[in-house]
Design a protein around this motif. Structure first.
Motif, mmCIF file in Angstrom:
data_model
loop_
_atom_site.group_PDB
_atom_site.id
_atom_site.type_symbol
_atom_site.label_atom_id
_atom_site.label_comp_id
_atom_site.label_asym_id
_atom_site.label_seq_id
_atom_site.Cartn_x
_atom_site.Cartn_y
_atom_site.Cartn_z
ATOM 1 N N ARG A 336 -38.766 -30.454 2.224
ATOM 2 C CA ARG A 336 -37.334 -30.512 2.521
ATOM 3 C C ARG A 336 -37.144 -29.687 3.781
ATOM 4 N N TYR A 337 -36.856 -30.369 4.884
ATOM 5 C CA TYR A 337 -36.948 -29.729 6.202
ATOM 6 C C TYR A 337 -35.571 -29.283 6.696
ATOM 7 N N PRO A 338 -35.361 -27.983 6.853
ATOM 8 C CA PRO A 338 -34.046 -27.470 7.268
ATOM 9 C C PRO A 338 -33.879 -27.485 8.784
ATOM 10 N N VAL A 339 -34.098 -28.662 9.406
ATOM 11 C CA VAL A 339 -34.133 -28.728 10.874
ATOM 12 C C VAL A 339 -32.804 -28.317 11.519
ATOM 13 N N ASN A 340 -31.706 -28.505 10.791
ATOM 14 C CA ASN A 340 -30.407 -28.143 11.380
ATOM 15 C C ASN A 340 -30.238 -26.633 11.531
ATOM 16 N N PHE A 341 -31.035 -25.869 10.781
ATOM 17 C CA PHE A 341 -30.875 -24.412 10.799
ATOM 18 C C PHE A 341 -32.001 -23.697 11.551
ATOM 19 N N LEU A 342 -33.063 -24.437 11.887
ATOM 20 C CA LEU A 342 -34.210 -23.784 12.533
ATOM 21 C C LEU A 342 -33.900 -23.230 13.925
ATOM 22 N N PRO A 343 -33.030 -23.892 14.722
ATOM 23 C CA PRO A 343 -32.714 -23.264 16.018
ATOM 24 C C PRO A 343 -32.180 -21.838 15.857
ATOM 25 N N LYS A 344 -31.400 -21.610 14.795
ATOM 26 C CA LYS A 344 -30.879 -20.258 14.562
ATOM 27 C C LYS A 344 -31.991 -19.319 14.088
#
Length: 532
Positions: A336-344
């Motif tokens: 389950r990849y939290p890609v929306n939060f990884l930039p932060k």
């Protein structure tokens, strides 16, 4: 009215008029003429009272939140202390006095220590369960050094073992809580008996009582199959009425003991979907992290992680940095990849926050960051956000000492030697350039011949043997833990042919020849050659 009857009346008033929020109607009780008349003899005739009447009244008045500085309370306390000093109090009196002082003055009460010293002289075998519980509670707050009162505790632990079957849910919980607070690790027979006894009380524990019991299981590193089975019956039926903190502790128990209980996890997922908006950020993490750690996706996984994403979008800034990292890292273990939060997460600001709070950027934290980064690199090629700077990356992931079953590895190596004839054709515990350590590596050339392990040229295929002992699986299960599942997944994406050698397939193989035959079928199902 005798003082015993009057104190009984006060106790009944305290039971009726006091709830969890305190006194229901302070004016109506304290100004009532009957109440004031009851208090009169306790205030002005304290020296004439029986010890039972005196101390039962004190207990009731403490519960009714009567001002400790009032003449009434001062007289009762003073009289109690005088009788304590003269050795006039029975064990029941001492327990009642101690309970009142605990509520009034807390652990700092000097008189409590005097009470415990008097209690030591009493015959423990004659104590009632209630008295035993009260003394445990007093010791819990008066013991300041590990060995203090240990002789008394040893005697109490021995006697309590004989009365475990008589203990109510409340008493069972209190004693377990005290044993944890008093570090009674040597009282294992008592702990085991109490843990087994707690099974039948699971439906009747309050939330706080069940928390105490679960804390004891964790502290004493105890696991009881019938306890887990009882939770599996109770949690699904009660998930929507249980306090989130109690559910969090159930999940912590399952996670720490590597117990993959699908009935519990499925119910907890439903509870999260329904009520996550009212959870604290710590509770959110405590609900979700065990799913990743134990590598399990419930039937409602799509709704569960949709809800988690919604909550994260709404409350991202409320999470403590380390809690957030643990939560997101657990998600990638189960794809389950939290890609929306990884930039932060990869931003310099967030990394500074991690560094500023204990444990800072220690090895475990940098391993989690590196594995998050490796996951998006290998499994989310569409991710175009910030990368994790090299200075925050580790050279190799931590390999917990317990994760490799050395005995099992030795058996597999012996079988390989029998199969390949020479030790040069395989290497064990190989560090790769990709952070992971491979249990056993075998190299093949283009024609499928086995190459010496040290050879680097003309390597066409690399086979990674994952020798998976019991400690890489959930307990009593063939379900790999999340850390091992992601490792095998990543090794495959990095070009290795991953061959799993699970303990349950080889534990019955009796000799080298049978092990070699098994390895032949697993590693070279069609044919193999040797460059010797």
């Amino acid at each position: 009215m005798s003082d015993t009857m009057a104190s009984g009346a006060l106790q009944r008033i305290s039971e009726v008029e006091v709830d969890d929020n305190g006194l229901k109607n302070p004016g109506g009780v304290l100004e009532n003429e009957v109440f004031r008349a009851l208090c009169f003899q306790f205030e002005f005739e304290s020296s004439k009272l029986s010890s039972t009447g005196l101390l039962n009244a004190l207990q009731a008045l403490v519960k009714l939140r009567i001002d400790p500085q009032s003449t009434l309370m001062a007289n009762l306390l003073s009289e109690g202390e005088q009788r304590l000093g003269k050795g006039q109090l029975t064990l029941t009196n001492l327990c009642a006095f101690g309970e009142s002082l605990l509520q009034l003055e807390g652990p700092s009460s000097v008189t409590l220590e005097q009470i415990v010293n008097h209690i030591q002289k009493k015959d423990i075998e004659k104590w009632s369960p209630r008295e035993m519980v009260m003394v445990y509670k007093m010791l819990q707050v008066t013991v300041r050094e590990r060995e203090q009162y240990q002789d008394l505790l040893n005697r109490m632990n021995s006697v309590t073992l004989t009365i475990v079957s008589q203990l109510s849910p409340k008493f069972t919980s209190i004693i377990l809580n005290s044993l944890v607070a008093l570090h009674q690790t040597q009282a294992f027979p008592l702990v085991t008996a109490l843990c087994k006894h707690s099974v039948k009380h699971i439906p009747y524990f309050t939330g706080d009582e069940l928390l105490n019991v679960l804390e004891a299981f964790l502290y004493f590193e105890h696991r009881e199959q019938i306890f887990t089975e009882a939770l599996e019956t109770y949690v699904p039926k009660s998930i929507f009425t249980m306090h989130p903190q109690t559910v969090s502790k159930v999940m912590q128990y399952c996670c720490r003991k590597t117990i993959l209980s699908k009935p519990i996890f499925d119910a907890v997922a439903e509870g999260f979907i329904s009520s996550a908006d009212r959870f604290t950020t710590d509770q959110i993490a405590e609900y979700i992290i065990p799913f990743g750690t134990l590598n399990y996706l419930p039937p409602s996984a799509s709704s569960l992680f949709r809800k988690l994403e919604t909550v994260l979008h709404t409350r991202f800034s409320q999470f403590q940095p380390h809690t957030l990292l643990n939560l997101l890292h657990s998600c990638v273990l189960i794809q389950r990849y939290p890609v929306n939060f990884l930039p932060k997460i990869f931003s310099p600001y967030f990394l500074q926050q991690l560094q500023a709070q204990p444990p800072g950027l220690d090895r475990i934290v940098t391993c989690q960051l590196t594995q998050l980064f490796l996951t998006v690199t290998l499994e989310c090629p569409f991710y175009e956000g910030p990368k994790l700077l090299p200075k925050y990356q580790v050279k190799a992931f931590l390999m917990p000492h317990s994760s490799l079953d050395v005995h099992l590895l030795k058996r597999v190596k012996t079988g390989l030697l029998y199969l390949l004839k020479k030790r040069i054709y395989f290497a064990s515990e190989v560090s790769t350039p990709y952070f992971y350590t491979v249990d056993i590596e075998i190299k093949l050339d283009e024609e499928g011949f086995v190459l010496p392990a040290t050879q680097c040229e003309e390597v066409h295929r690399r086979i990674a043997l994952c020798v998976d002992g019991q400690n890489r699986f959930c307990v009593n299960s063939h379900n790999l833990l999340g850390e091992e599942a992601i490792k095998q997944r990543h090794l495959q994406l990095l070009g290795y042919e991953v061959v799993q050698i699970p303990f349950f397939e080889i534990e019955s193989l009796q000799n080298c020849r049978k092990m070699a035959e098994y390895l032949h079928k697993k590693i070279f199902p069609h044919t193999y050659g040797c460059s010797c």
